[in-house]
Write a protein that holds these residues in place. Sequence first.
Motif, PDB file in Angstrom:
ATOM      1  N   SER A  95      16.265   7.909   5.295  1.00 53.09           N
ATOM      2  CA  SER A  95      14.974   7.593   4.675  1.00 53.09           C
ATOM      3  C   SER A  95      15.177   7.324   3.192  1.00 53.09           C
ATOM      4  O   SER A  95      16.257   7.579   2.640  1.00 53.09           O
ATOM      5  N   GLY A  96      14.109   6.848   2.578  1.00 55.71           N
ATOM      6  CA  GLY A  96      14.146   6.592   1.146  1.00 55.71           C
ATOM      7  C   GLY A  96      14.306   7.874   0.345  1.00 55.71           C
ATOM      8  O   GLY A  96      15.125   7.955  -0.584  1.00 55.71           O
ATOM      9  N   ALA A  97      13.517   8.886   0.716  1.00 54.33           N
ATOM     10  CA  ALA A  97      13.584  10.147  -0.025  1.00 54.33           C
ATOM     11  C   ALA A  97      15.003  10.712   0.012  1.00 54.33           C
ATOM     12  O   ALA A  97      15.513  11.196  -1.000  1.00 54.33           O
ATOM     13  N   ASN A 100      17.210   8.903  -2.382  1.00 54.58           N
ATOM     14  CA  ASN A 100      16.988   9.357  -3.760  1.00 54.58           C
ATOM     15  C   ASN A 100      17.519  10.770  -3.991  1.00 54.58           C
ATOM     16  O   ASN A 100      17.997  11.086  -5.088  1.00 54.58           O
ATOM     17  N   PHE A 128       7.059   6.310  -7.976  1.00 48.27           N
ATOM     18  CA  PHE A 128       7.080   6.963  -6.659  1.00 48.27           C
ATOM     19  C   PHE A 128       8.503   7.012  -6.141  1.00 48.27           C
ATOM     20  O   PHE A 128       9.174   5.984  -6.072  1.00 48.27           O
ATOM     21  N   HIS A 129       8.967   8.204  -5.786  1.00 51.54           N
ATOM     22  CA  HIS A 129      10.340   8.328  -5.299  1.00 51.54           C
ATOM     23  C   HIS A 129      10.459   9.082  -3.980  1.00 51.54           C
ATOM     24  O   HIS A 129      11.578   9.281  -3.501  1.00 51.54           O
ATOM     25  N   GLY A 130       9.336   9.542  -3.397  1.00 53.00           N
ATOM     26  CA  GLY A 130       9.415  10.204  -2.103  1.00 53.00           C
ATOM     27  C   GLY A 130       8.687  11.527  -2.089  1.00 53.00           C
ATOM     28  O   GLY A 130       8.059  11.927  -3.075  1.00 53.00           O
ATOM     29  N   GLU A 181      12.218   2.376 -10.771  1.00 52.74           N
ATOM     30  CA  GLU A 181      11.979   1.272  -9.831  1.00 52.74           C
ATOM     31  C   GLU A 181      11.959  -0.039 -10.624  1.00 52.74           C
ATOM     32  O   GLU A 181      11.241  -0.135 -11.615  1.00 52.74           O
ATOM     33  N   GLU A 186       4.310   1.756  -5.096  1.00 50.83           N
ATOM     34  CA  GLU A 186       3.148   2.628  -4.854  1.00 50.83           C
ATOM     35  C   GLU A 186       2.294   2.743  -6.105  1.00 50.83           C
ATOM     36  O   GLU A 186       1.089   2.931  -6.024  1.00 50.83           O
ATOM     37  N   ASP A 214      15.848   2.746  -8.010  1.00 52.96           N
ATOM     38  CA  ASP A 214      15.203   2.979  -6.726  1.00 52.96           C
ATOM     39  C   ASP A 214      14.692   1.630  -6.221  1.00 52.96           C
ATOM     40  O   ASP A 214      13.650   1.150  -6.647  1.00 52.96           O
ATOM     41  N   ILE A 216      14.173   1.074  -2.979  1.00 56.73           N
ATOM     42  CA  ILE A 216      13.776   1.376  -1.605  1.00 56.73           C
ATOM     43  C   ILE A 216      12.703   0.385  -1.132  1.00 56.73           C
ATOM     44  O   ILE A 216      12.722  -0.052   0.013  1.00 56.73           O
ATOM     45  N   GLN A 217      11.820   0.011  -2.031  1.00 58.60           N
ATOM     46  CA  GLN A 217      10.784  -0.976  -1.692  1.00 58.60           C
ATOM     47  C   GLN A 217      11.181  -2.399  -2.088  1.00 58.60           C
ATOM     48  O   GLN A 217      10.897  -3.361  -1.378  1.00 58.60           O
ATOM     49  N   LYS A 243      13.588   1.394   3.345  1.00 56.23           N
ATOM     50  CA  LYS A 243      12.558   0.580   4.013  1.00 56.23           C
ATOM     51  C   LYS A 243      13.029  -0.604   4.865  1.00 56.23           C
ATOM     52  O   LYS A 243      13.116  -0.490   6.067  1.00 56.23           O
TER      53      LYS A 243
HETATM   54  C1  LIG Z   1       8.800   4.345   0.160  1.00 53.72           C
HETATM   55  C2  LIG Z   1       9.494   4.684  -1.091  1.00 53.72           C
HETATM   56  C3  LIG Z   1      10.244   5.877  -1.213  1.00 53.72           C
HETATM   57  C4  LIG Z   1      10.285   6.927  -0.118  1.00 53.72           C
HETATM   58  O1  LIG Z   1      10.843   6.469   1.059  1.00 53.72           O
HETATM   59  P1  LIG Z   1      10.648   7.332   2.402  1.00 53.72           P
HETATM   60  O2  LIG Z   1      11.450   6.574   3.423  1.00 53.72           O
HETATM   61  O3  LIG Z   1       9.186   7.348   2.694  1.00 53.72           O
HETATM   62  O4  LIG Z   1      11.180   8.682   2.147  1.00 53.72           O
HETATM   63  C5  LIG Z   1      10.924   6.098  -2.390  1.00 53.72           C
HETATM   64  N1  LIG Z   1      10.879   5.212  -3.402  1.00 53.72           N
HETATM   65  C6  LIG Z   1      10.177   4.070  -3.315  1.00 53.72           C
HETATM   66  C7  LIG Z   1      10.185   3.113  -4.468  1.00 53.72           C
HETATM   67  C8  LIG Z   1       9.441   3.771  -2.171  1.00 53.72           C
HETATM   68  O5  LIG Z   1       8.716   2.655  -2.119  1.00 53.72           O
END
Ligand SMILES: *Cc1c(COP(=O)(O)O)cnc(C)c1O
Length: 390
Positions: A95-97, A100, A128-130, A181, A186, A214, A216-217, A243
């Motif tokens: 997962s993203g969290a 991180n 937003f990081h999780g 980011e 978010e 980060d 992730i998005q 993601k």
């Molecule tokens: C979604 C997101 C996360 C968390 O990812 P999860 O898979 O929900 O744990 C962390 N950072 C960013 C920038 C995100 O968009």
Amino acid sequence: MSDHLMTTYARLPVTFEKGAGAILQDTNGKSYLDAVSGIAVCSLGHAHPAVAEAICEQSHQLIHTSNLYNVANQQKLSDRLTELSGMDRAFFCNSGAEANETALKIAKKFGHQKGIDNPAVIVMENSFHGRTMATLSATGNAKVHEGFTPLVEGFVRVPYDNVEAVKQHSDNANIVAILVEPVQGEGGVHVPKAGYLTELKAICEQNDWLLMLDEIQTGIGRTGKWFAFQHESVTPDVLTLAKALGNGVPIGCCLAKGKAADVLVPGNHGTTFGGNPLACAAGLAVLNIMEMHNYIPHVAKKGQTLLERFREELKDQSSVIEIRGKGYMIGIQLDRPCGELVTKALENGLLINVTRGDTVRLLPPFVMDTEQKEQLITQLTQLIREFLAT
Ligand SMILES: *Cc1c(COP(=O)(O)O)cnc(C)c1O
């Protein structure tokens, strides 16, 4: 509806049964145009046949063996991701969290290796990081913290897109890294000024800090480059992904470069599921499809067109504060809370998202065709006009 699920989500009153490309179908047979992609996950659309094929094939061979052994798909995926990103090494998680968390553990250990007893990481307001304890502590949103103190220590918060605010911490000997980011997702789709990451990287180099992005998005093509940092000529020390990497199969990845790449050694970190053959097969399929169809330049170009079209269509609306974005990541900020637009759109067979209360966020799948994009523009701008007129 089942009462046996924890009350963690305020879900919309709909259940989807199947999907194809940018279309989802609910249990009543009603179709929806999806401009959210499961929150930037299903970039290649729903039920992509080549992803389905890869998962199916892999599941007949082997799903999981654990990280007690070599995992061929994991090695292949790390080769591809390091090549695409210019990073040196990868750690796979789910997962993203978790990605991180890995980055934050690298930062802390990197600090301890330098003899810093209380290493701290610079993080941004509105970030937003999780939702794990460390990542929620890094997150710049009081609502996410509420009820969960004591938070994890070792974070210093500064405003986003403000290089001076970061520089002011140059004499703080505890700082070991910046976590940021490249575009805040978010937080309402905030695109920093050009050169922001380059300037952050320079500060990191001067102070021997790690630049940890980060993505992730923003990663895997969402902003019109493989990774958003590639809009600038800068390479991070640490890069987190999740993601879109598996198009819906859970997979996260923390990549590291140079001095950050060898910080974690046996015994420092691990995961049972992370990087299993199935998840990595999905990741490999995603990268192949992206390359084969050349989606990334398409997203860069069509994302810009989409942004301009929304600006044009809504330019007479004084209550639209700003329309911003990069690639297929678009935010339309209104001068008032607009959560009800999500329900209105749903009734109209359109899936959108609202973040930070007042910003419509669009994360369309890359496979959305021209006609569907026209439908998105027409339906959404009409909904916004009607909403603002009442
Ligand atoms: C979604 C997101 C996360 C968390 O990812 P999860 O898979 O929900 O744990 C962390 N950072 C960013 C920038 C995100 O968009």
